[in-house]
Scaffold this active site. Structure first.
Site, PDB file in Angstrom:
ATOM      1  N   LYS A   1       0.843  -1.202   0.000  1.00 15.67           N
ATOM      2  CA  LYS A   1       0.000   0.000   0.000  1.00 15.67           C
ATOM      3  C   LYS A   1       0.879   1.252   0.000  1.00 15.67           C
ATOM      4  O   LYS A   1       0.610   2.219  -0.718  1.00 15.67           O
ATOM      5  CB  LYS A   1      -0.916   0.009   1.234  1.00 15.67           C
ATOM      6  CG  LYS A   1      -2.101  -0.932   1.088  1.00 15.67           C
ATOM      7  CD  LYS A   1      -2.814  -1.203   2.403  1.00 15.67           C
ATOM      8  CE  LYS A   1      -3.921  -2.229   2.193  1.00 15.67           C
ATOM      9  NZ  LYS A   1      -4.469  -2.779   3.440  1.00 15.67           N
TER      10      LYS A   1
ATOM     11  N   GLN B   1      -5.155  -1.611   9.543  1.00 19.35           N
ATOM     12  CA  GLN B   1      -5.096  -2.940   8.929  1.00 19.35           C
ATOM     13  C   GLN B   1      -5.768  -3.966   9.847  1.00 19.35           C
ATOM     14  O   GLN B   1      -5.503  -4.020  11.053  1.00 19.35           O
ATOM     15  CB  GLN B   1      -3.622  -3.313   8.676  1.00 19.35           C
ATOM     16  CG  GLN B   1      -3.406  -4.621   7.940  1.00 19.35           C
ATOM     17  CD  GLN B   1      -3.860  -4.608   6.497  1.00 19.35           C
ATOM     18  OE1 GLN B   1      -3.870  -3.568   5.838  1.00 19.35           O
ATOM     19  NE2 GLN B   1      -4.232  -5.754   5.974  1.00 19.35           N
TER      20      GLN B   1
ATOM     21  N   ASP C   1     -11.302   3.062   3.921  1.00 11.79           N
ATOM     22  CA  ASP C   1     -11.747   1.666   3.814  1.00 11.79           C
ATOM     23  C   ASP C   1     -13.266   1.579   3.648  1.00 11.79           C
ATOM     24  O   ASP C   1     -13.792   0.520   3.308  1.00 11.79           O
ATOM     25  CB  ASP C   1     -11.371   0.897   5.090  1.00 11.79           C
ATOM     26  CG  ASP C   1     -10.179  -0.034   4.901  1.00 11.79           C
ATOM     27  OD1 ASP C   1      -9.972  -0.508   3.781  1.00 11.79           O
ATOM     28  OD2 ASP C   1      -9.484  -0.277   5.901  1.00 11.79           O
TER      29      ASP C   1
HETATM   30  N1  GUN Z   1      -7.108  -6.737   5.864  1.00 10.37           N
HETATM   31  C1  GUN Z   1      -7.332  -7.442   4.726  1.00 10.37           C
HETATM   32  N2  GUN Z   1      -7.972  -6.681   3.819  1.00 10.37           N
HETATM   33  C2  GUN Z   1      -8.141  -5.469   4.384  1.00 10.37           C
HETATM   34  C3  GUN Z   1      -8.732  -4.242   3.929  1.00 10.37           C
HETATM   35  O1  GUN Z   1      -9.244  -4.120   2.812  1.00 10.37           O
HETATM   36  N3  GUN Z   1      -8.708  -3.217   4.801  1.00 10.37           N
HETATM   37  C4  GUN Z   1      -8.174  -3.330   6.034  1.00 10.37           C
HETATM   38  N4  GUN Z   1      -8.191  -2.277   6.832  1.00 10.37           N
HETATM   39  N5  GUN Z   1      -7.611  -4.444   6.491  1.00 10.37           N
HETATM   40  C5  GUN Z   1      -7.603  -5.501   5.667  1.00 10.37           C
END
Ligand code: GUN
Length: 296
Positions: free
Chosen positions: A54, A98, A121
């Site tokens: 990311k 996350q 998100d």
């Molecule tokens: N863990 C796995 N996929 C995601 C996501 O799309 N967002 C977040 N915050 N954590 C994740």
């Protein structure tokens, strides 16, 4: 018939190129540099890989990224204090915590503490509610990525019968809301659905988000349907000790029946990070009262 393979890598790259151009223009005009803060608790290897990628992608499109690492033993109070700090920081336009979080931390409480305007998100109940009621919402990245792929493939989705298999808060439910917003006829199927194969066979658009390797068989698919496979399942590979990734759809069978299909890997997966950056730009523009125009 052999289905068209939908190239998520190519669409993701196109979206990121478009974002890079927008960010460059914003900066050239003296505007803000979009900033994404990522909060990672613990040392889960998969989460570490996601977070690194990311940040790398954010840098590539000219955005700032800020990493906040906590040990596995971090308390809920520490995390809430960090969210408060990021909410108040004008350099941070998007906040991503996350998941999963360690068990001593109430994930819902942390996610609800994020300013909805910075919730890239799209997990905050305010954004979930706005998506459902038609307001301006930040939308969960994976379903929005699926929608971008579908619209590029099919154009207008109005009146099409869409079956979403899976009812998670992160994918199934927001996917159904997005399809409804496009005036598709939407069915949400799940583990208690009676005669799931028959339900799937009705679908012009089939979105599989169940997390079960190759559950959806070729003969569950209506000939010519567009199939979006959200599953990423690691299963034993052909050689002993090796593993491979498969989706929720039995690809080799489905590709003979569908009109178009996303592969795993290389379909939906690459879209998620590109949409996260798209959401960060949208959040930045809205926080600064600037217009945000759709990129793809
Ligand atoms: N863990 C796995 N996929 C995601 C996501 O799309 N967002 C977040 N915050 N954590 C994740």
């Amino acid at each position: 018939m052999t289905a068209k393979i939908i190239d998520g890598n190519a669409v993701s790259a196109a979206l990121r190129e478009g974002l890079a151009a927008r960010v460059a223009k914003l900066k050239a005009e003296g505007g803000p540099t979009p900033g994404l803060a990522v909060v990672l608790v613990g040392s889960d290897p998969a989460s570490q890989v996601y977070v690194k990628s990311k940040q790398k992608r954010a840098g590539e499109v000219g955005m700032n990224s800020f990493e906040h690492l906590f040990p596995e033993t971090a308390s809920e109070a520490e995390l809430l204090a960090k969210v408060d700090e990021l909410n108040a920081d004008p350099k941070v336009h998007g906040i991503l915590v996350q998941l999963p979080l360690p068990k001593q931390i109430d994930a819902d409480k942390v996610l609800e503490r994020i300013d909805p305007a910075k919730d890239v998100d799209g997990f905050h109940p305010v954004n979930v509610g706005r998506l459902a009621t038609g307001g301006p919402a930040l939308v969960s990245c994976t379903p929005l990525g699926c929608l971008i792929l579908l619209k590029r493939e099919l154009g207008d989705l109005a009146g099409k019968r869409a079956v979403v298999v899976g009812r998670s808060n992160i994918v199934g439910k927001p996917m159904a809301q997005l399809l409804l917003r496009e005036s598709a006829t939407v069915v949400i199927a799940h583990s208690k659905t009676r005669d799931l194969p028959a339900e799937c066979r009705q679908a012009d658009i089939l979105v599989a988000a169940v997390g079960r390797p190759e559950m959806i068989k070729g003969d569950w698919i209506k000939p010519g349907a567009t199939v979006i496979d959200v599953g990423i399942n690691r299963v034993p590979g052909a050689e002993p000790g090796k593993t491979k990734l498969v989706g929720d759809v039995a690809f080799a069978e489905a590709v003979e029946v569908a009109g178009a299909i996303t592969p795993v890997p290389g379909g939906v997966g690459p879209m998620t990070i590109a949409v996260l950056l798209r959401n960060t730009l949208e959040a930045c523009c809205r926080q600064h009262g600037l217009p945000f125009e759709e990129i793809l």
